[in-house]
Each structure stands twice: as structure tokens, then as C-alpha cells.
Enzyme design. Structure first.
Site, PDB file in Angstrom:
ATOM      1  CG  PHE A  11      -1.616   1.221   1.582  1.00 51.72           C
ATOM      2  CD1 PHE A  11      -2.194   2.041   0.617  1.00 51.72           C
ATOM      3  CD2 PHE A  11      -1.695   1.616   2.922  1.00 51.72           C
ATOM      4  CE1 PHE A  11      -2.845   3.229   0.980  1.00 51.72           C
ATOM      5  CE2 PHE A  11      -2.334   2.786   3.286  1.00 51.72           C
ATOM      6  CZ  PHE A  11      -2.900   3.600   2.316  1.00 51.72           C
ATOM      7  CB  THR A 125       3.824   2.057  12.930  1.00 50.37           C
ATOM      8  OG1 THR A 125       2.545   2.242  13.532  1.00 50.37           O
ATOM      9  CG2 THR A 125       4.522   0.915  13.661  1.00 50.37           C
ATOM     10  CB  SER A 154       2.958  -2.331  17.955  1.00 49.91           C
ATOM     11  OG  SER A 154       2.380  -3.021  19.019  1.00 49.91           O
ATOM     12  CB  ALA A 155       6.198  -6.327  20.134  1.00 47.09           C
ATOM     13  CB  SER A 156       7.695  -7.199  15.033  1.00 51.13           C
ATOM     14  OG  SER A 156       6.705  -6.580  14.225  1.00 51.13           O
ATOM     15  CE  LYS A 157       7.153  -1.106  11.218  1.00 51.74           C
ATOM     16  NZ  LYS A 157       7.745  -1.219   9.851  1.00 51.74           N
ATOM     17  CG  ASN A 183      -0.348   6.110   5.837  1.00 56.59           C
ATOM     18  OD1 ASN A 183       0.439   6.315   4.938  1.00 56.59           O
ATOM     19  ND2 ASN A 183      -0.077   6.456   7.079  1.00 56.59           N
ATOM     20  CG  LEU A 193     -11.846   0.725   9.802  1.00 57.21           C
ATOM     21  CD1 LEU A 193     -12.759  -0.235  10.535  1.00 57.21           C
ATOM     22  CD2 LEU A 193     -11.675   2.000  10.635  1.00 57.21           C
ATOM     23  CG  ASN A 252     -12.123   2.191  14.830  1.00 56.17           C
ATOM     24  OD1 ASN A 252     -11.287   2.944  14.335  1.00 56.17           O
ATOM     25  ND2 ASN A 252     -11.799   1.186  15.633  1.00 56.17           N
ATOM     26  CG  ASP A 275     -12.473  -4.825  21.273  1.00 55.77           C
ATOM     27  OD1 ASP A 275     -12.020  -4.511  20.159  1.00 55.77           O
ATOM     28  OD2 ASP A 275     -12.489  -4.043  22.255  1.00 55.77           O
TER      29      ASP A 275
HETATM   30  P1  NAD Z   1       1.358  -3.657   3.237  1.00 60.57           P
HETATM   31  O1  NAD Z   1       1.073  -4.872   4.049  1.00 60.57           O
HETATM   32  O2  NAD Z   1       0.291  -3.081   2.367  1.00 60.57           O
HETATM   33  O3  NAD Z   1       2.610  -3.933   2.279  1.00 60.57           O
HETATM   34  C1  NAD Z   1       3.754  -4.599   2.725  1.00 60.57           C
HETATM   35  C2  NAD Z   1       4.615  -4.948   1.507  1.00 60.57           C
HETATM   36  O4  NAD Z   1       5.827  -5.544   1.983  1.00 60.57           O
HETATM   37  C3  NAD Z   1       3.958  -5.951   0.554  1.00 60.57           C
HETATM   38  O5  NAD Z   1       4.168  -5.564  -0.788  1.00 60.57           O
HETATM   39  C4  NAD Z   1       4.696  -7.248   0.857  1.00 60.57           C
HETATM   40  O6  NAD Z   1       4.757  -8.135  -0.258  1.00 60.57           O
HETATM   41  C5  NAD Z   1       6.071  -6.734   1.242  1.00 60.57           C
HETATM   42  N1  NAD Z   1       6.806  -7.667   2.105  1.00 60.57           N
HETATM   43  C6  NAD Z   1       6.341  -8.315   3.215  1.00 60.57           C
HETATM   44  N2  NAD Z   1       7.304  -9.109   3.703  1.00 60.57           N
HETATM   45  C7  NAD Z   1       8.403  -8.937   2.921  1.00 60.57           C
HETATM   46  C8  NAD Z   1       9.709  -9.467   2.946  1.00 60.57           C
HETATM   47  N3  NAD Z   1      10.092 -10.350   3.877  1.00 60.57           N
HETATM   48  N4  NAD Z   1      10.591  -9.069   2.003  1.00 60.57           N
HETATM   49  C9  NAD Z   1      10.214  -8.185   1.036  1.00 60.57           C
HETATM   50  N5  NAD Z   1       8.973  -7.664   0.952  1.00 60.57           N
HETATM   51  C10 NAD Z   1       8.089  -8.036   1.888  1.00 60.57           C
HETATM   52  O7  NAD Z   1       1.899  -2.586   4.266  1.00 60.57           O
HETATM   53  P2  NAD Z   1       1.706  -0.984   4.295  1.00 60.57           P
HETATM   54  O8  NAD Z   1       0.440  -0.677   4.962  1.00 60.57           O
HETATM   55  O9  NAD Z   1       2.015  -0.449   2.956  1.00 60.57           O
HETATM   56  O10 NAD Z   1       2.875  -0.584   5.307  1.00 60.57           O
HETATM   57  C11 NAD Z   1       4.187  -0.295   4.816  1.00 60.57           C
HETATM   58  C12 NAD Z   1       5.061   0.103   5.980  1.00 60.57           C
HETATM   59  O11 NAD Z   1       4.515   1.242   6.640  1.00 60.57           O
HETATM   60  C13 NAD Z   1       5.181  -0.979   7.058  1.00 60.57           C
HETATM   61  O12 NAD Z   1       6.520  -1.001   7.511  1.00 60.57           O
HETATM   62  C14 NAD Z   1       4.246  -0.511   8.158  1.00 60.57           C
HETATM   63  O13 NAD Z   1       4.682  -0.954   9.416  1.00 60.57           O
HETATM   64  C15 NAD Z   1       4.364   0.988   8.026  1.00 60.57           C
HETATM   65  N6  NAD Z   1       3.179   1.787   8.449  1.00 60.57           N
HETATM   66  C16 NAD Z   1       1.934   1.505   7.950  1.00 60.57           C
HETATM   67  C17 NAD Z   1       0.854   2.297   8.320  1.00 60.57           C
HETATM   68  C18 NAD Z   1      -0.528   2.059   7.750  1.00 60.57           C
HETATM   69  O14 NAD Z   1      -1.474   2.745   8.142  1.00 60.57           O
HETATM   70  N7  NAD Z   1      -0.709   1.136   6.805  1.00 60.57           N
HETATM   71  C19 NAD Z   1       1.041   3.361   9.202  1.00 60.57           C
HETATM   72  C20 NAD Z   1       2.322   3.622   9.694  1.00 60.57           C
HETATM   73  C21 NAD Z   1       3.383   2.821   9.296  1.00 60.57           C
HETATM   74  P1  TYD Z   2      -6.621  -1.438  11.137  1.00 59.65           P
HETATM   75  O1  TYD Z   2      -7.000  -0.865   9.820  1.00 59.65           O
HETATM   76  O2  TYD Z   2      -6.378  -2.901  11.252  1.00 59.65           O
HETATM   77  O3  TYD Z   2      -5.362  -0.593  11.647  1.00 59.65           O
HETATM   78  P2  TYD Z   2      -4.619  -0.594  13.107  1.00 59.65           P
HETATM   79  O4  TYD Z   2      -5.173  -1.658  13.954  1.00 59.65           O
HETATM   80  O5  TYD Z   2      -3.203  -0.859  12.740  1.00 59.65           O
HETATM   81  O6  TYD Z   2      -4.855   0.770  13.661  1.00 59.65           O
HETATM   82  O7  TYD Z   2      -7.775  -1.062  12.190  1.00 59.65           O
HETATM   83  C1  TYD Z   2      -8.120   0.278  12.445  1.00 59.65           C
HETATM   84  C2  TYD Z   2      -9.141   0.267  13.562  1.00 59.65           C
HETATM   85  O8  TYD Z   2     -10.345  -0.349  13.083  1.00 59.65           O
HETATM   86  C3  TYD Z   2      -8.727  -0.542  14.769  1.00 59.65           C
HETATM   87  O9  TYD Z   2      -9.190   0.109  15.956  1.00 59.65           O
HETATM   88  C4  TYD Z   2      -9.433  -1.874  14.598  1.00 59.65           C
HETATM   89  C5  TYD Z   2     -10.713  -1.479  13.878  1.00 59.65           C
HETATM   90  N1  TYD Z   2     -11.272  -2.500  12.946  1.00 59.65           N
HETATM   91  C6  TYD Z   2     -12.631  -2.851  13.056  1.00 59.65           C
HETATM   92  O10 TYD Z   2     -13.381  -2.344  13.911  1.00 59.65           O
HETATM   93  N2  TYD Z   2     -13.120  -3.783  12.193  1.00 59.65           N
HETATM   94  C7  TYD Z   2     -12.354  -4.364  11.224  1.00 59.65           C
HETATM   95  O11 TYD Z   2     -12.865  -5.243  10.468  1.00 59.65           O
HETATM   96  C8  TYD Z   2     -10.983  -3.979  11.122  1.00 59.65           C
HETATM   97  C9  TYD Z   2     -10.095  -4.597  10.078  1.00 59.65           C
HETATM   98  C10 TYD Z   2     -10.487  -3.026  12.006  1.00 59.65           C
END
Ligand code: NAD
Ligand code: TYD
Length: 339
Positions: A11, A125, A154-157, A183, A193, A252, A275
Site C-alpha cells: 500500500f 509506526t 507493534s512489538a516487532s516494529k 494511512n 478498516l 472507528n 473486540d
Molecule cells: P502492506 O502490508 O500493504 O505492504 C507490505 C509490503 O511488503 C507488501 O508488498 C509485501 O509483499 C512486502 N513484504 C512483506 N514481507 C516482505 C519481505 N520479507 N521481504 C520483502 N517484501 C516483503 O503494508 P503498508 O500498509 O504499505 O505498510 C508499509 C510500511 O509502513 C510498514 O513497515 C508498516 O509498518 C508501516 N506503516 C503503515 C501504516 C498504515 O497505516 N498502513 C502506518 C504507519 C506505518
Molecule cells: P486497522 O485498519 O487494522 O489498523 P490498526 O489496527 O493498525 O490501527 O484497524 C483500524 C481500527 O479499526 C482498529 O481500531 C481496529 C478497527 N477494525 C474494526 O473495527 N473492524 C475491522 O474489520 C478492522 C479490520 C479493524
């Protein structure tokens, strides 16, 4: 200038690649992605013919492959997006989160040390800070908030962040870290979500809200995140952490109701389900540092961003229908059936 972007078939990484190729004529982008369930070559289809773009399929935790890539490609900057990113999946099976998110980060930084790099940027994150209580709207995460992770994700990050800071202190690796809030936008995998609710609403399926739906997230349009990372890798101070967030806190349930309204679907689709374990209550970022140092401010208001996002899902049905008609169905059953 060659930028190696890991996780670019996902994404935010995918949006970042589109953004960088649009904004910088003088940058080449090399995307390295393992193509897990979350990686999608369709996300990269618009840039595949761009001569400044190249894709290599590889696992960031595979040391031999990553070192070979560095040896032949010699990137100047690395931006590490690659991660297992879904909290619910980390509750189901934490192991792969530790492998990719921690050991993968180590391999990437070891390659940077071996072959030399101008900048290693770790995309982290706000979830590393744990959560805030709902009844203290005066509290925000700053870069000095202690790390206090809740989920295996989150622990892994958080572990990866500590390792990045250790490589800076011990080996002088020129690192930066960004910690962004939730995002939303195009190419968001429909297990999260907002895209899940859009897809389900369009298919007149129940909208599963966890608990009471009162948990709060601080939503940021993905392009604003991409612009922040662009600023940090070019102008951010080495060794520093930058929080990124849009001061856009929403419960949410309010998000889900807004999606129903935009799509003209009834709120009776909303179904409250059990939940999430350890569910974080509230995330809220204080973005003062990135604003003061780099002049960053979010540009897209939520009311506009959610409309653009919904329109994208309407215009790109094939992108998400291909996903939800595949392996995703088994995931959905496991996660939601009888919940
Ligand atoms: P996503 O799950 O949409 O995409 C992850 C991508 O990483 C995929 O293309 C997947 O194929 C690739 N990938 C997974 N394991 C891999 C590996 N071992 N080697 C190479 N590629 C691998 O994730 P996203 O939502 O785009 O998040 C991207 C980054 O941003 C992550 O590090 C996440 O922790 C961070 N982040 C996300 C959000 C959010 O709201 N989505 C917010 C803050 C930070
Ligand atoms: P999510 O998009 O999984 O992001 P994060 O947990 O990393 O913040 O979830 C956003 C919020 O929405 C979170 O409080 C969990 C809630 N949620 C639902 O209520 N229903 C759902 O089906 C999903 C995927 C998330």
C-alpha cells in the site's frame, strides 16, 4: 540518485514509488518485494514501463539475495517499507512478523554497512508508542514518548526501531526513522478498516466493527505520508526520529458511518463483533518536530481524502475484487465467521 524501496508492491510503498517518480525526474527507483499476500504487481502496473523503474522479487530477510542486489545495483538511499503490517494477523501468528520486521531490517542495514549508503530510512509506526486513554484528549505521542508496544506487530516494529538506533550509535550508519499514524488512500489492502468497509458496503455485506467502535485512530492521506518521507530522506537529520500525523482523530464507528453515507448504504449493515485482543484505544501524533524542522504539514483534509479514496475503489473494482475473490476468502472466514 538510486533509491531502493522495499515493500513497494504494498500500500504505502506503492504510493511512495508513484509519488517519487512523479516528483523527481533525476531519481531511479528499484523496488524489492517478496510479493506476500499483501504485495500486488497490479499496484506497480502504472510504472512498470518507466525506464527509471525496476522491480526485483526478493525477501528482505534473505541475506544472500539482498547482498547480491546491493552488489549489482549500488543504491544511494534505502527506504524500508517491507513488513508484515496487519495487527490481527500478528495476533494469529506472530513468527513471520519477527522474521520480516526485525531480522529483515537487520539484513537491510548489514547490506548498507557492507556496500555503503547515503541514508537508510526505516518506515515505522506510531503503534510503537502503545496507546493513549480516551479520556485524555490533551495527550499526544511525541518522539520522546517511551516505546510501549501492545501487539506482536507493534512489538516487532519497536524492536526494529531499537535496532536501527543501535546501528546508528554503534556503526555510524546514517539512519532516520519515521513513525506515522494510520494511512488511507488508493491501493490499501482490504483487510484494513477503511478499504474493508468500502468493499463490504459495496457488496451489501455486514460491516464488522470491533467492540463498541469507540477506538480512535489519527488518519492521514497516504500521499501526505509519502511527501513527509521524501522530505526526511533528503533533508532530515541523521539519527533522528520524526513523527508524522495529521491531527485527524476519529472513532472507528464514525468512519464506518461516513463510508455508509458516502456510498448511500444503510447503517443497518453495521455489525458489532468481538473486540480485538489487546486492542489499542487511541493513537494521536504530535507532528510539531517535522513541521518545525522540515516545514511538513498534511495537505489533504479527511473529508476530501475519504471521497477521493472511495472514488478510487469505485473506479478500480478489478484491483480489489481480484484480492477478495482469492486466498483472502479463507482469511475472512477465519477472522470474522461466527465472531
Ligand atoms: P502492506 O502490508 O500493504 O505492504 C507490505 C509490503 O511488503 C507488501 O508488498 C509485501 O509483499 C512486502 N513484504 C512483506 N514481507 C516482505 C519481505 N520479507 N521481504 C520483502 N517484501 C516483503 O503494508 P503498508 O500498509 O504499505 O505498510 C508499509 C510500511 O509502513 C510498514 O513497515 C508498516 O509498518 C508501516 N506503516 C503503515 C501504516 C498504515 O497505516 N498502513 C502506518 C504507519 C506505518
Ligand atoms: P486497522 O485498519 O487494522 O489498523 P490498526 O489496527 O493498525 O490501527 O484497524 C483500524 C481500527 O479499526 C482498529 O481500531 C481496529 C478497527 N477494525 C474494526 O473495527 N473492524 C475491522 O474489520 C478492522 C479490520 C479493524
Amino acid at each position: 540518485m538510486k533509491i531502493l524501496v522495499t515493500g513497494g508492491a504494498g500500500f504505502i510503498g506503492g504510493n511512495f514509488i508513484h509519488y517519487m517518480l512523479k516528483e523527481h525526474d533525476d531519481h531511479d527507483i528499484l523496488c524489492v518485494d517478496k510479493l506476500t499476500y499483501a504485495g500486488n504487481m497490479e499496484t506497480l502496473a502504472p510504472v512498470m514501463d518507466d525506464p527509471r523503474f525496476k522491480f526485483i522479487k526478493a525477501d528482505i530477510a534473505d541475506r544472500d539475495s539482498i547482498f547480491k542486489i546491493f552488489e549489482s545495483e549500488k543504491p544511494h538511499i534505502v527506504v524500508n517499507f517491507a513488513a508484515e503490517s496487519h495487527v490481527d494477523r500478528s495476533i494469529e501468528d506472530p513468527g513471520i512478523f519477527l522474521k520480516t520486521n526485525i531480522l529483515g531490517t537487520q539484513v537491510m542495514m548489514d547490506a548498507c554497512r557492507q556496500y555503503g549508503i547515503m541514508r537508510y530510512h526505516q518506515v515505522s509506526t506510531d503503534e510503537v508508542y502503545g496507546d493513549l486513554p480516551l479520556d485524555r484528549p490533551d495527550l499526544f505521542f511525541t518522539e520522546n514518548t517511551p516505546i510501549h508496544a501492545s501487539s506482536p506487530y507493534s512489538a516487532s516494529k519497536a524492536s526494529a526501531d531499537l535496532l536501527v538506533q543501535a546501528y546508528y550509535r554503534t556503526f555510524d550508519l546514517p539512519v532516520t526513522i519515521s513513525r506515522c499514524s494510520n494511512n488511507y488512500g488508493p491501493y490499501h489492502f482490504p483487510e484494513k478498516l477503511i478499504p474493508l468497509m468500502i468493499a463490504n458496503a459495496l457488496n451489501d455485506k455486514p460491516l464488522p466493527v470491533y467492540g463498541k467502535g469507540e477506538n480512535v485512530r489519527d488518519w492521514l492521506y497516504v500521499e501526505d505520508h509519502c511527501r513527509a518521507i521524501d522530505l526526511i530522506i533528503h533533508k532530515g537529520r541523521v539519527g533522528e526520529v520524526y513523527n508524522i500525523g495529521g491531527h485527524n482523530e476519529m472513532a472507528n464507528i464514525d468512519i464506518v458511518k461516513m463510508i455508509c453515507k458516502e456510498l448511500g448504504k444503510p447503517e443497518s449493515l453495521i455489525t458489532y463483533v468481538t473486540d480485538r485482543k489487546g486492542h489499542d484505544m487511541r493513537y494521536a501524533i504530535d507532528p510539531t518536530k517535522i513541521h518545525n524542522e522540515l516545514g511538513w504539514l498534511p495537505e489533504t483534509k479527511f473529508a476530501d481524502g475519504i471521497k477521493k479514496t472511495i472514488q478510487w475503489y469505485l473506479d478500480n473494482r478489478a484491483w480489489w475484487e481480484n484480492i477478495i475473490n482469492g486466498e483472502y476468502q479463507y482469511y475472512y472466514k477465519r477472522m470474522y465467521e461466527g465472531r
